[in-house]
Design a protein around this motif. Sequence first.
Motif, mmCIF file in Angstrom:
data_model
loop_
_atom_site.group_PDB
_atom_site.id
_atom_site.type_symbol
_atom_site.label_atom_id
_atom_site.label_comp_id
_atom_site.label_asym_id
_atom_site.label_seq_id
_atom_site.Cartn_x
_atom_site.Cartn_y
_atom_site.Cartn_z
ATOM 1 N N LEU A 44 1.128 -1.187 0.213
ATOM 2 C CA LEU A 44 -0.039 -0.387 -0.242
ATOM 3 C C LEU A 44 1.273 1.342 -0.197
ATOM 4 C CD1 LEU A 44 -2.477 -2.465 1.582
ATOM 5 C CD2 LEU A 44 -3.586 -0.365 1.829
ATOM 6 N N SER A 45 2.373 1.142 -0.177
ATOM 7 C CA SER A 45 2.703 1.930 0.414
ATOM 8 C C SER A 45 4.222 2.311 -0.351
ATOM 9 C CB SER A 45 3.494 2.466 1.506
ATOM 10 O OG SER A 45 4.768 1.363 1.674
ATOM 11 N N THR A 46 4.708 3.309 -0.562
ATOM 12 C CA THR A 46 6.357 2.960 -1.214
ATOM 13 C C THR A 46 6.958 2.502 -0.345
ATOM 14 O OG1 THR A 46 6.745 5.043 0.407
ATOM 15 C CG2 THR A 46 6.293 5.347 -2.085
ATOM 16 N N ALA A 47 8.234 1.695 -0.975
ATOM 17 C CA ALA A 47 9.579 0.996 -0.238
ATOM 18 C C ALA A 47 10.534 2.141 0.351
ATOM 19 C CB ALA A 47 9.417 -0.120 -1.086
ATOM 20 N N GLY A 48 10.521 1.264 1.057
ATOM 21 C CA GLY A 48 12.150 1.961 2.073
ATOM 22 C C GLY A 48 13.250 0.699 2.234
ATOM 23 N N ALA A 49 14.690 0.989 2.368
ATOM 24 C CA ALA A 49 15.941 0.131 3.135
ATOM 25 C C ALA A 49 15.815 0.385 4.249
ATOM 26 C CB ALA A 49 17.146 0.177 1.777
ATOM 27 N N VAL A 50 15.665 -0.909 4.980
ATOM 28 C CA VAL A 50 15.871 -0.496 6.827
ATOM 29 C C VAL A 50 17.639 -1.452 7.053
ATOM 30 C CG1 VAL A 50 13.397 -0.318 7.170
ATOM 31 C CG2 VAL A 50 14.506 -2.871 6.962
ATOM 32 N N GLU A 51 17.622 -2.052 6.797
ATOM 33 C CA GLU A 51 19.046 -2.690 6.472
ATOM 34 C C GLU A 51 19.633 -2.435 5.001
ATOM 35 O OE1 GLU A 51 19.240 -6.763 9.683
ATOM 36 O OE2 GLU A 51 18.486 -7.190 7.604
ATOM 37 N N ARG A 52 21.096 -1.902 5.030
ATOM 38 C CA ARG A 52 21.924 -1.968 3.985
ATOM 39 C C ARG A 52 23.082 -2.636 4.356
ATOM 40 N NH1 ARG A 52 20.076 0.852 -0.409
ATOM 41 N NH2 ARG A 52 17.805 2.225 -0.216
ATOM 42 N N LEU A 53 23.117 -3.935 3.705
ATOM 43 C CA LEU A 53 24.728 -4.313 4.455
ATOM 44 C C LEU A 53 25.507 -4.373 3.171
ATOM 45 C CD1 LEU A 53 22.372 -7.508 6.471
ATOM 46 C CD2 LEU A 53 23.640 -5.412 6.892
ATOM 47 N N ARG A 54 26.991 -4.850 3.437
ATOM 48 C CA ARG A 54 27.261 -5.146 2.541
ATOM 49 C C ARG A 54 28.671 -5.847 3.490
ATOM 50 N NH1 ARG A 54 24.596 -2.780 0.462
ATOM 51 N NH2 ARG A 54 24.502 -0.769 -0.826
ATOM 52 N N PHE A 55 29.415 -7.084 3.075
ATOM 53 C CA PHE A 55 29.674 -8.204 3.764
ATOM 54 C C PHE A 55 31.442 -7.656 3.413
ATOM 55 C CE2 PHE A 55 25.857 -9.682 1.864
ATOM 56 C CZ PHE A 55 25.680 -9.102 3.411
ATOM 57 N N ASP A 56 32.123 -6.575 3.603
ATOM 58 C CA ASP A 56 33.104 -7.056 3.606
ATOM 59 C C ASP A 56 34.460 -6.157 4.754
ATOM 60 O OD1 ASP A 56 32.374 -3.536 4.371
ATOM 61 O OD2 ASP A 56 32.908 -2.572 2.469
ATOM 62 N N GLY A 57 32.997 -6.811 6.086
ATOM 63 C CA GLY A 57 33.689 -6.369 7.171
ATOM 64 C C GLY A 57 32.909 -4.975 7.332
ATOM 65 N N SER A 58 32.604 -4.458 6.899
ATOM 66 C CA SER A 58 32.354 -3.119 7.711
ATOM 67 C C SER A 58 30.567 -2.496 8.043
ATOM 68 C CB SER A 58 32.310 -2.412 6.279
ATOM 69 O OG SER A 58 30.627 -2.077 5.184
ATOM 70 N N ALA A 59 29.373 -3.256 7.787
ATOM 71 C CA ALA A 59 28.235 -3.473 8.538
ATOM 72 C C ALA A 59 28.406 -3.685 10.124
ATOM 73 C CB ALA A 59 27.140 -4.277 7.874
ATOM 74 N N PRO A 60 28.343 -2.826 10.802
ATOM 75 C CA PRO A 60 27.812 -3.378 11.588
ATOM 76 C C PRO A 60 27.155 -4.170 12.494
ATOM 77 C CG PRO A 60 26.421 -1.491 11.579
ATOM 78 C CD PRO A 60 27.261 -1.112 10.523
ATOM 79 N N LEU A 61 27.015 -5.504 12.829
ATOM 80 C CA LEU A 61 26.187 -6.089 13.835
ATOM 81 C C LEU A 61 25.131 -5.761 14.263
ATOM 82 C CD1 LEU A 61 28.484 -8.253 15.604
ATOM 83 C CD2 LEU A 61 28.063 -8.992 13.563
ATOM 84 N N GLU A 62 24.915 -4.394 14.967
ATOM 85 C CA GLU A 62 23.941 -3.794 15.718
ATOM 86 C C GLU A 62 23.994 -2.351 14.939
ATOM 87 O OE1 GLU A 62 24.397 -3.988 19.947
ATOM 88 O OE2 GLU A 62 23.785 -5.751 19.989
ATOM 89 N N ASP A 63 22.281 -2.313 14.654
ATOM 90 C CA ASP A 63 22.428 -0.885 14.141
ATOM 91 C C ASP A 63 21.360 -0.590 14.214
ATOM 92 O OD1 ASP A 63 23.007 1.465 12.855
ATOM 93 O OD2 ASP A 63 22.881 0.232 10.487
#
Length: 359
Positions: free
Chosen positions: A222-241
């Motif tokens: 019913l709505s537009t979409a949006g990203a709540v996670e943008r994960l990169r697997f190069d080691g830069s993504a925090p475990l918690e966010d």
Amino acid sequence: MTRDIYTWQGGSVGIAVGDSPALWPSVGEYPFYDRVLYYVMTHDHLRNAALGHALRAVAAGRRVIDIGTGRDLNWALEAAGHGAEHVYAVEANRESHTMAAKRGAASPYADIIEVVHGTSFDVRPAARAEVCVAELIGSIASSEGMLAAMTDAHARLLTHDGVVVPAACDTLVGAVSSRELFPGGPAFSRKALPYLRKIFDLYERPFDVRLSVADPGPDVLLSTAGAVERLRFDGSAPLEDTSRVSLTIERDGSVDGLLCWIGLEAGAGARRLDSLRDKTNWMPVYLPVFDSVVPVRRGDELTVEFERRTSDDGVHPDYHVRGTLVTAAGATSGSILSGHHTPLLGTKPIYRRLFEAIP
């Protein structure tokens, strides 16, 4: 609608049973891969084409670690077939490991593939790998523990310039109505019940499992979409966010929850996969954020706050999701804790309908 009674140690729970629409517990986060789930993944042609394309671009002449290789040894064989110098294939499930070892020994690459039993957190390869393939992507991108596994892999298992396949994954959300998702009322597919029982047995109690919906299609939004996670697997993504996204209602209706799905980037220019629009093994997740339906009109606004915290197993995340709808009638807020194995039972009306506690 019929009912089946599932008994666990300490009590009973009534489970609503039906075949349509197909509602499942989200199973990828749990160690219950069987021949059915392996078959689904092995025959997911879009997934396999994307990951295969990315792996072929980086495997030749390199040391590869395959985390969660599975009983079919798919990516280990793929990497070896495209010129990998050595493949270290890791599988935690004992039965799957045994089958993978047999398949590797019978393959033309028996001298290249080393099949090891254990989790990636336990193993100690003789040398660091230059490529890691790990399809630990959940229906919510981080839900199968990919971030914890990649943090450890970059610290111990990969060279400083190590490449990960897949390269990245987003979790997307949009507003939905359970009335549209489940016009006949929510009910677990009969095929899903054995997996639900295994999850409950594992933790010796029922709880509000994460809910997956088979083939809902993009028209349910019913709505537009949006990203709540943008994960990169190069080691830069925090475990918690924690992230925050604003969505706009695009058609009149009623909203009581969010649909979550993934956008996967395998790497090396492979086609991006969208689990809401493409038919893949990843089923979108329904999060019942609001306790009751909220009437909405086009142009209304929905703000979503998405908090990811590591559960007590140190690997799998819990999600605290909050939503605020702003309509002509005012603001309405709701929230849900979608945990990996929380003790919560019947926290939302849909769960109270699906699970009826019996004293």
